[in-house]
Design a protein around this motif. Structure first.
Motif, mmCIF file in Angstrom:
data_model
loop_
_atom_site.group_PDB
_atom_site.id
_atom_site.type_symbol
_atom_site.label_atom_id
_atom_site.label_comp_id
_atom_site.label_asym_id
_atom_site.label_seq_id
_atom_site.Cartn_x
_atom_site.Cartn_y
_atom_site.Cartn_z
ATOM 1 N N GLU A 75 0.827 -1.208 0.000
ATOM 2 C CA GLU A 75 0.000 0.000 0.000
ATOM 3 C C GLU A 75 0.859 1.254 0.000
ATOM 4 O OE1 GLU A 75 -2.530 -0.442 3.380
ATOM 5 O OE2 GLU A 75 -3.848 -1.886 2.381
ATOM 6 N N LYS A 76 1.979 1.213 0.685
ATOM 7 C CA LYS A 76 2.850 2.391 0.752
ATOM 8 C C LYS A 76 3.520 2.680 -0.583
ATOM 9 C CE LYS A 76 3.895 2.262 5.664
ATOM 10 N NZ LYS A 76 4.935 2.062 6.685
ATOM 11 N N ILE A 77 3.932 1.645 -1.301
ATOM 12 C CA ILE A 77 4.670 1.887 -2.547
ATOM 13 C C ILE A 77 3.759 1.967 -3.761
ATOM 14 C CG2 ILE A 77 6.753 0.824 -1.656
ATOM 15 C CD1 ILE A 77 6.126 -1.615 -3.396
ATOM 16 N N ASP A 78 2.467 1.655 -3.606
ATOM 17 C CA ASP A 78 1.532 1.686 -4.724
ATOM 18 C C ASP A 78 1.255 3.134 -5.133
ATOM 19 O OD1 ASP A 78 -0.158 0.678 -6.641
ATOM 20 O OD2 ASP A 78 -1.898 0.625 -5.299
ATOM 21 N N PRO A 79 1.399 3.466 -6.437
ATOM 22 C CA PRO A 79 1.088 4.833 -6.859
ATOM 23 C C PRO A 79 -0.421 5.061 -6.798
ATOM 24 C CG PRO A 79 1.549 3.476 -8.763
ATOM 25 C CD PRO A 79 1.837 2.633 -7.542
ATOM 26 N N ALA A 80 -0.819 6.343 -6.936
ATOM 27 C CA ALA A 80 -2.239 6.679 -6.879
ATOM 28 C C ALA A 80 -2.974 5.934 -7.992
ATOM 29 C CB ALA A 80 -2.435 8.174 -7.033
ATOM 30 N N PRO A 81 -4.121 5.368 -7.688
ATOM 31 C CA PRO A 81 -4.845 4.622 -8.728
ATOM 32 C C PRO A 81 -5.323 5.554 -9.833
ATOM 33 C CG PRO A 81 -6.151 4.771 -6.712
ATOM 34 C CD PRO A 81 -4.810 5.346 -6.410
ATOM 35 N N SER A 82 -5.127 5.147 -11.077
ATOM 36 C CA SER A 82 -5.539 5.952 -12.217
ATOM 37 C C SER A 82 -7.008 5.687 -12.524
ATOM 38 C CB SER A 82 -4.685 5.617 -13.441
ATOM 39 O OG SER A 82 -4.858 4.258 -13.765
ATOM 40 N N VAL A 83 -7.617 6.626 -13.262
ATOM 41 C CA VAL A 83 -9.020 6.484 -13.631
ATOM 42 C C VAL A 83 -9.110 5.423 -14.708
ATOM 43 C CG1 VAL A 83 -11.029 7.665 -14.580
ATOM 44 C CG2 VAL A 83 -9.453 8.901 -13.069
ATOM 45 N N ARG A 84 -9.945 4.451 -14.480
ATOM 46 C CA ARG A 84 -10.075 3.345 -15.428
ATOM 47 C C ARG A 84 -11.372 3.515 -16.193
ATOM 48 N NH1 ARG A 84 -9.131 -2.252 -12.810
ATOM 49 N NH2 ARG A 84 -8.662 -2.747 -14.967
ATOM 50 N N ARG A 85 -11.271 3.920 -17.435
ATOM 51 C CA ARG A 85 -12.453 4.103 -18.257
ATOM 52 C C ARG A 85 -12.875 2.782 -18.898
ATOM 53 N NH1 ARG A 85 -12.939 9.930 -20.136
ATOM 54 N NH2 ARG A 85 -11.454 10.956 -18.795
#
Length: 163
Positions: free
Chosen positions: A83-93
């Protein structure tokens, strides 16, 4: 004279060469050591079996301890690190479009089922009309047969009696 006595006499005779004397001494020592080696082998086998009997429950307890105590902590630690190293979740269209396509497919299936049922009802109604027309036509035909034609067909009377 037995064979064993003959062997002993042969071994008791001292060879003249140095190599022969060493060979005779080694054979005599091997005969003395053989029973002790057999005993040592049996004792070692028993000790190994005793060690396995003692170690098996210890390993089992250790495995359960790792499974119940250590593994959950390690798992939680790895989840936190992920969770700490995971980048911000991108918008999934892509998820939206697949949902829209799925709903459109369901709607098309529903329309198809409704049209199929309507078509089936219409077909059944038309078949009823056709059957009614056919029975009317066949009834008129039977009534139109004259008495002379009935006398021509003797099998008809027999078939009427059967039914």
């Amino acid at each position: 004279m037995s064979l064993t006595l003959r062997k002993r006499r042969v071994t008791l005779v001292m060879p003249t060469t140095r190599m022969g004397r060493m060979k005779a001494q080694a054979m005599k020592t091997a005969e003395q050591v053989r029973p002790m080696a057999n005993t040592a082998r049996e004792v070692a086998a028993h000790r190994i079996e005793d060690a396995r009997v003692w170690a098996a429950p210890k390993f089992d307890r250790a495995a359960h301890s790792v499974e119940e105590q250590i593994a959950p902590k390690v798992s939680a630690f790895l989840v936190q690190a992920a969770e700490k190293i995971d980048p911000a979740p991108s918008v999934r269209r892509r998820g939206r479009w697949s949902t829209i396509a799925l709903l459109a497919g369901f709607a098309a299936c529903a329309v198809g089922v409704v049209l199929y049922r309507n078509n089936t009802r219409q077909w059944a109604d038309s078949m009823k009309d056709t059957t009614a027309d056919a029975s009317r036509w066949s009834g008129d035909r039977v009534e139109g047969i004259s008495s002379t034609e009935e006398s021509i067909r003797p099998g008809d009377e027999t078939s009427r009696k059967m039914y």
